[in-house]
Design a protein around this motif. Structure first.
Motif, short mmCIF file in Angstrom:
data_model
loop_
_atom_site.label_atom_id
_atom_site.label_comp_id
_atom_site.label_asym_id
_atom_site.label_seq_id
_atom_site.Cartn_x
_atom_site.Cartn_y
_atom_site.Cartn_z
N TYR A 171 37.02 46.81 27.20
CA TYR A 171 36.57 48.04 26.54
C TYR A 171 37.76 48.90 26.11
O TYR A 171 37.79 49.41 24.98
CB TYR A 171 35.68 48.82 27.51
CG TYR A 171 35.32 50.21 27.05
CD1 TYR A 171 34.35 50.42 26.07
CD2 TYR A 171 35.94 51.33 27.61
CE1 TYR A 171 34.01 51.70 25.66
CE2 TYR A 171 35.61 52.61 27.20
CZ TYR A 171 34.65 52.79 26.23
OH TYR A 171 34.32 54.06 25.82
N GLU A 172 38.75 49.05 26.97
CA GLU A 172 39.93 49.85 26.65
C GLU A 172 40.73 49.22 25.51
O GLU A 172 41.25 49.94 24.65
CB GLU A 172 40.81 50.01 27.89
CG GLU A 172 40.19 50.93 28.95
CD GLU A 172 40.99 50.97 30.23
OE1 GLU A 172 41.97 50.19 30.34
OE2 GLU A 172 40.64 51.77 31.13
N MET A 209 29.06 47.96 22.07
CA MET A 209 28.47 46.92 22.91
C MET A 209 28.92 47.00 24.36
O MET A 209 28.17 46.64 25.27
CB MET A 209 28.83 45.54 22.34
CG MET A 209 28.22 45.24 20.99
SD MET A 209 26.42 45.07 21.04
CE MET A 209 26.22 43.58 22.00
N LEU A 210 30.13 47.49 24.60
CA LEU A 210 30.71 47.45 25.95
C LEU A 210 30.59 48.76 26.72
O LEU A 210 30.63 48.76 27.95
CB LEU A 210 32.20 47.06 25.86
CG LEU A 210 32.51 45.67 25.30
CD1 LEU A 210 33.99 45.54 25.01
CD2 LEU A 210 32.07 44.60 26.29
N GLU A 211 30.42 49.88 26.01
CA GLU A 211 30.54 51.17 26.69
C GLU A 211 29.44 51.43 27.71
O GLU A 211 29.66 52.17 28.68
CB GLU A 211 30.60 52.31 25.67
CG GLU A 211 29.29 52.55 24.93
CD GLU A 211 29.36 53.81 24.08
OE1 GLU A 211 30.38 54.51 24.11
OE2 GLU A 211 28.37 54.09 23.38
N ASN A 212 28.27 50.85 27.55
CA ASN A 212 27.19 51.08 28.53
C ASN A 212 27.60 50.66 29.93
O ASN A 212 27.15 51.25 30.92
CB ASN A 212 25.93 50.32 28.11
CG ASN A 212 25.25 50.97 26.93
OD1 ASN A 212 25.67 52.02 26.47
ND2 ASN A 212 24.21 50.34 26.42
N GLU A 213 28.45 49.65 30.02
CA GLU A 213 28.88 49.14 31.32
C GLU A 213 29.99 49.98 31.94
O GLU A 213 30.26 49.87 33.14
CB GLU A 213 29.38 47.70 31.18
CG GLU A 213 28.41 46.74 30.52
CD GLU A 213 27.17 46.52 31.36
OE1 GLU A 213 27.31 46.48 32.60
OE2 GLU A 213 26.07 46.40 30.78
N ILE A 214 30.63 50.84 31.13
CA ILE A 214 31.81 51.59 31.62
C ILE A 214 31.55 53.09 31.66
O ILE A 214 31.64 53.72 32.72
CB ILE A 214 33.04 51.30 30.72
CG1 ILE A 214 33.28 49.79 30.61
CG2 ILE A 214 34.27 52.01 31.26
CD1 ILE A 214 33.54 49.09 31.92
N THR A 215 31.22 53.67 30.54
CA THR A 215 31.06 55.14 30.45
C THR A 215 29.63 55.56 30.17
O THR A 215 29.34 56.76 30.14
CB THR A 215 31.95 55.71 29.32
OG1 THR A 215 31.52 55.16 28.07
CG2 THR A 215 33.41 55.37 29.56
N TYR A 225 29.87 57.02 23.16
CA TYR A 225 30.25 56.95 21.75
C TYR A 225 29.03 56.89 20.84
O TYR A 225 29.08 57.30 19.69
CB TYR A 225 31.14 55.72 21.54
CG TYR A 225 31.83 55.66 20.20
CD1 TYR A 225 32.78 56.62 19.84
CD2 TYR A 225 31.54 54.65 19.29
CE1 TYR A 225 33.42 56.56 18.62
CE2 TYR A 225 32.17 54.58 18.06
CZ TYR A 225 33.12 55.55 17.73
OH TYR A 225 33.74 55.48 16.51
N LYS A 226 27.91 56.37 21.37
CA LYS A 226 26.71 56.19 20.55
C LYS A 226 25.88 57.46 20.43
O LYS A 226 25.10 57.60 19.49
CB LYS A 226 25.85 55.06 21.11
CG LYS A 226 26.44 53.68 20.93
CD LYS A 226 25.45 52.58 21.24
CE LYS A 226 25.25 52.40 22.73
NZ LYS A 226 26.40 51.79 23.38
N ILE A 227 25.99 58.37 21.40
CA ILE A 227 25.20 59.60 21.35
C ILE A 227 25.96 60.65 20.55
O ILE A 227 27.09 61.01 20.87
CB ILE A 227 24.91 60.12 22.78
CG1 ILE A 227 23.97 59.14 23.49
CG2 ILE A 227 24.27 61.51 22.72
CD1 ILE A 227 23.61 59.54 24.90
N ILE A 228 25.33 61.14 19.47
CA ILE A 228 25.98 62.08 18.56
C ILE A 228 25.27 63.42 18.59
O ILE A 228 24.14 63.53 19.08
CB ILE A 228 26.01 61.51 17.12
CG1 ILE A 228 24.58 61.23 16.64
CG2 ILE A 228 26.86 60.24 17.06
CD1 ILE A 228 24.50 60.79 15.20
#
Length: 232
Positions: free
Chosen positions: A48-49, A132-138, A142-145
């Motif tokens: 993700y990073e 695709m990856l952020e749900n598992e980390i943060t 990024y998807k919520i605006i």
């Protein structure tokens, strides 16, 4: 004779490349099998990073490239109006110089347009990985605006590049209207103009159909080991 054939083959392959993409379509489940399932949270976070860093790097490069092409366009427009107002041009001693400037402006504007599209595609590439990856980390950070409508600065920049290409096309048409057909008095096309037009067509085609296209085909790679010795 063989050398001449190879030369023209390279010239043609630079203008037109028949290579096709060789890609495999992945479903969402297959993507998760590769990057998420069975991997530790630390491994997912590292991926993700990397995606986040690459996204930011592409955004930075996008605007650096835009500044680079803006400099070309400013110089081309300055050259156009400088030549257009010069005594040499007014006296029609060497009017072809103005068309050379138009060719430079058009090719660099077209390159700017395609570079924008290429940069944007790579930026979007890494943004999708982040999604695709952020749900598992943060979580879906990024998807919520916070705003349903906005303006895309990169798309506006792309529109400006399209507009600039159109301006050079209009200036090129103006040149032909001024120098080739004035009323019933039509002039002759010089070889300098013909070669300039062929150059524009060739390099524009190379950007669209040939060397300038990024294709994800089956890439064959060769490795070579260079010699390394230690002096005693």
């Amino acid at each position: 004779m063989k050398f001449i054939f190879q030369f023209f083959e390279k010239v043609w392959s630079y203008f037109y490349t028949p290579d096709k993409d060789d890609l495999q379509l992945l479903s969402e489940e297959e993507y998760k099998e590769i990057f998420i399932k069975g991997r530790s949270k630390a491994d997912i976070q590292l991926t993700y990073e990397k995606a986040w860093q690459a996204k930011n790097f592409e955004i930075e490069l996008y605007w650096k490239r835009a500044s680079y092409f803006w400099a070309f366009q400013i110089a081309a427009f300055a050259g156009y109006f400088s030549v257009h107002s010069s005594k040499t041009y007014q006296d029609r001693v060497s009017p072809q110089t103005l068309f050379f400037v138009v060719c430079i402006g058009f090719v660099t504007a077209l390159a700017w347009r395609f570079t924008n599209k290429g940069s944007k595609s790579w930026q979007r590439h890494w943004e999708i990985h982040v999604d695709m990856l952020e749900n598992e980390i943060t979580g879906p950070l990024y998807k919520i605006i916070t705003s349903p409508k906005t303006f895309s600065v990169s798309k506006i920049n792309e529109i400006v590049s399209h507009f600039t290409v159109m301006i050079w096309v209009i200036l090129g048409a103006k040149y032909f209207a001024d120098h080739l057909c004035i009323g019933s008095n039509c002039g002759e096309i010089s070889f300098q103009i013909i070669f300039s037009m062929l150059g524009v067509v060739y390099f524009s085609g190379a950007m669209i159909l040939g060397h300038g296209r990024g294709r994800f085909g089956n890439r064959q790679v060769k490795f070579y080991k260079r010699k390394f010795t230690i002096n005693r």
